[in-house]
Design a protein around this motif. Sequence first.
Motif, PDB file in Angstrom:
ATOM      1  N   PRO A 225       0.953  -1.039   0.154  1.00 41.96           N
ATOM      2  CA  PRO A 225      -0.003  -0.070  -0.029  1.00 41.96           C
ATOM      3  C   PRO A 225       0.747   1.338  -0.060  1.00 41.96           C
ATOM      4  CG  PRO A 225      -0.890  -1.365   1.588  1.00 41.96           C
ATOM      5  CD  PRO A 225       0.450  -2.097   0.850  1.00 41.96           C
ATOM      6  N   LEU A 226       1.823   1.330   0.878  1.00 39.83           N
ATOM      7  CA  LEU A 226       2.885   2.467   0.851  1.00 39.83           C
ATOM      8  C   LEU A 226       3.496   2.736  -0.434  1.00 39.83           C
ATOM      9  CD1 LEU A 226       3.555   4.044   3.388  1.00 39.83           C
ATOM     10  CD2 LEU A 226       5.831   3.079   3.552  1.00 39.83           C
ATOM     11  N   GLU A 227       3.930   1.749  -1.359  1.00 41.97           N
ATOM     12  CA  GLU A 227       4.653   1.903  -2.463  1.00 41.97           C
ATOM     13  C   GLU A 227       3.842   2.437  -3.696  1.00 41.97           C
ATOM     14  OE1 GLU A 227       8.004  -1.776  -2.035  1.00 41.97           O
ATOM     15  OE2 GLU A 227       5.957  -2.249  -2.948  1.00 41.97           O
ATOM     16  N   ILE A 228       2.544   1.887  -3.444  1.00 42.36           N
ATOM     17  CA  ILE A 228       1.318   2.144  -4.412  1.00 42.36           C
ATOM     18  C   ILE A 228       0.847   3.644  -4.366  1.00 42.36           C
ATOM     19  CG2 ILE A 228      -1.113   1.692  -5.238  1.00 42.36           C
ATOM     20  CD1 ILE A 228       0.624  -0.631  -6.201  1.00 42.36           C
ATOM     21  N   TYR A 229       0.901   3.930  -3.052  1.00 42.44           N
ATOM     22  CA  TYR A 229       0.336   5.500  -2.714  1.00 42.44           C
ATOM     23  C   TYR A 229       1.450   6.515  -3.045  1.00 42.44           C
ATOM     24  CZ  TYR A 229      -1.992   9.040  -0.369  1.00 42.44           C
ATOM     25  OH  TYR A 229      -2.735  10.283   0.017  1.00 42.44           O
ATOM     26  N   TYR A 230       2.977   6.137  -2.707  1.00 43.26           N
ATOM     27  CA  TYR A 230       3.810   7.113  -2.491  1.00 43.26           C
ATOM     28  C   TYR A 230       4.525   7.146  -3.803  1.00 43.26           C
ATOM     29  CZ  TYR A 230       2.662   9.003   2.004  1.00 43.26           C
ATOM     30  OH  TYR A 230       1.980   9.503   3.063  1.00 43.26           O
ATOM     31  N   SER A 231       4.594   6.034  -4.471  1.00 44.06           N
ATOM     32  CA  SER A 231       5.767   5.835  -5.522  1.00 44.06           C
ATOM     33  C   SER A 231       4.785   4.852  -6.780  1.00 44.06           C
ATOM     34  CB  SER A 231       6.815   4.915  -5.216  1.00 44.06           C
ATOM     35  OG  SER A 231       7.424   5.279  -3.961  1.00 44.06           O
ATOM     36  N   PRO A 232       3.849   5.443  -7.454  1.00 45.44           N
ATOM     37  CA  PRO A 232       2.878   4.991  -8.261  1.00 45.44           C
ATOM     38  C   PRO A 232       3.889   4.902  -9.421  1.00 45.44           C
ATOM     39  CG  PRO A 232       2.291   7.162  -7.938  1.00 45.44           C
ATOM     40  CD  PRO A 232       3.017   6.962  -6.612  1.00 45.44           C
ATOM     41  N   LYS A 233       3.643   3.905 -10.311  1.00 46.39           N
ATOM     42  CA  LYS A 233       4.569   3.911 -11.576  1.00 46.39           C
ATOM     43  C   LYS A 233       3.914   4.669 -12.803  1.00 46.39           C
ATOM     44  CE  LYS A 233       7.077  -0.083 -10.490  1.00 46.39           C
ATOM     45  NZ  LYS A 233       7.459  -1.513 -10.921  1.00 46.39           N
ATOM     46  N   THR A 234       2.555   4.942 -12.669  1.00 43.85           N
ATOM     47  CA  THR A 234       1.928   5.404 -13.680  1.00 43.85           C
ATOM     48  C   THR A 234       1.023   6.348 -13.300  1.00 43.85           C
ATOM     49  OG1 THR A 234       0.122   3.668 -13.902  1.00 43.85           O
ATOM     50  CG2 THR A 234       2.010   3.304 -15.080  1.00 43.85           C
ATOM     51  N   GLU A 235       0.454   7.307 -14.228  1.00 43.88           N
ATOM     52  CA  GLU A 235      -0.580   8.272 -14.035  1.00 43.88           C
ATOM     53  C   GLU A 235      -1.779   7.734 -13.448  1.00 43.88           C
ATOM     54  OE1 GLU A 235      -2.452  12.392 -15.873  1.00 43.88           O
ATOM     55  OE2 GLU A 235      -0.436  11.486 -16.610  1.00 43.88           O
ATOM     56  N   PHE A 236      -2.357   6.413 -14.081  1.00 45.15           N
ATOM     57  CA  PHE A 236      -3.502   5.829 -13.848  1.00 45.15           C
ATOM     58  C   PHE A 236      -3.506   5.278 -12.390  1.00 45.15           C
ATOM     59  CE2 PHE A 236      -5.748   2.031 -12.938  1.00 45.15           C
ATOM     60  CZ  PHE A 236      -6.977   2.327 -13.666  1.00 45.15           C
ATOM     61  N   VAL A 237      -2.302   4.762 -11.955  1.00 47.70           N
ATOM     62  CA  VAL A 237      -2.245   4.364 -10.422  1.00 47.70           C
ATOM     63  C   VAL A 237      -2.247   5.447  -9.656  1.00 47.70           C
ATOM     64  CG1 VAL A 237      -0.608   3.162  -8.966  1.00 47.70           C
ATOM     65  CG2 VAL A 237      -0.960   2.404 -11.170  1.00 47.70           C
ATOM     66  N   ALA A 238      -1.459   6.628  -9.932  1.00 43.37           N
ATOM     67  CA  ALA A 238      -1.580   7.654  -9.130  1.00 43.37           C
ATOM     68  C   ALA A 238      -3.018   8.337  -8.926  1.00 43.37           C
ATOM     69  CB  ALA A 238      -0.800   8.597  -9.428  1.00 43.37           C
ATOM     70  N   ASP A 239      -3.781   8.540  -9.972  1.00 48.72           N
ATOM     71  CA  ASP A 239      -5.080   8.789 -10.278  1.00 48.72           C
ATOM     72  C   ASP A 239      -6.164   7.834  -9.324  1.00 48.72           C
ATOM     73  OD1 ASP A 239      -6.587  11.221 -10.704  1.00 48.72           O
ATOM     74  OD2 ASP A 239      -7.428  10.067 -12.477  1.00 48.72           O
ATOM     75  N   PHE A 240      -5.791   6.813  -9.451  1.00 49.41           N
ATOM     76  CA  PHE A 240      -6.890   5.599  -8.928  1.00 49.41           C
ATOM     77  C   PHE A 240      -6.697   5.579  -7.517  1.00 49.41           C
ATOM     78  CE2 PHE A 240      -8.849   1.497  -8.188  1.00 49.41           C
ATOM     79  CZ  PHE A 240     -10.256   1.748  -8.739  1.00 49.41           C
TER      80      PHE A 240
END
Length: 355
Positions: A225-240
């Motif tokens: 969860p920490l990686e997904i939230y603070y280090s998203p690999k794509t704009e889609f992930v960051a936005d979702f």
Amino acid sequence: MDSKGVYIQELTKIYIDPKGNQIKAVDNISVNIKPGEFVTLLGPSGCGKTTTLRMIAGFEIPSSGNIYLGDKKINDLPPDKRDTAMVFQSYALFPHYNVFDNIAYGLKIKKLPAQEIRNKVSKILETIGLQGMEKRFPNQLSGGQQQRIALARALIMEPGVLLFDEPLSNLDAKLRVYMRSEIRRIQRQFGITAIYVTHDQSEAMSLSDKIIIMNEGIIEQIGTPLEIYYSPKTEFVADFIGIANFLEAKIISKKSDKAIILLQGKEIEVAYSGDKKPGEKCKLIIRPETVKISKTGQFKGIVKSSTFMGSYQEYTVECGSHTVQIHDVNPKVKTVFSEGEDVGIELLPENIHII
């Protein structure tokens, strides 16, 4: 309980629509889930997460690829021969059976001795906090109680992997929060591998050891969860996941795992180990709660909206060519700015993520 890992190898599921066109619901995905892990498949409707879960359960047949449970390939096994158990969105309790018989159903099919069944049901009811309710029927239970019975019925079979298909979507918001902590507690207590499907990001964040973000049949990112939230690999992930500010900037120079970027005429050194080169444009991802707002700051802006949200004051600030969302926590002890006020905003380098 013998928890098992799950390995998905180049899994694809193709449907044919009424016009004969091929639709890839799941497109060549590979995932390795360790024994005892709680993994969530997260994404918008139609992203392929439920289809993936149903292929693991045996309710859908893969078009290509393999599914392994432990070291055993299970592609061709029917659902009842796989070492999995599913907890459904609709609970799927038998309305004419009481709580005891609903939970004991699978054990009776296995022809276990009556006393052993009684002992197992009694123990599982204690675990889920519903002891003394054996004789009640599903229509005499609340939604949360029904969901716990559905969970108990799955757990009592001691599966290697527990599968969840949006199990909390029929509950009200407060009960959902309570039930997700219960599911996590019970999963940890049993040490069972769990694969959970949801489109609710807060559910995924609070439950998971690992989140798999899916979009249009492919995997966008796998991480904590920490990686997904603070280090998203794509704009889609960051936005979702959560709310994000997307700001345009330019890479000025790079050195090892650092880069100097140009944002609104100011140079900032940030952590960066990506492949963008000096001179290239980049996109910055900045979470609203990491932006500081005050009378003075590194960037000047004008408040376009100011809304009290309880635990934070939500601002939209126009800053040059960018619009920045800010969540200023605990506004009771802060200066609250009004619409139209001039403000300064501060971006700390450690809170800037480049994609």
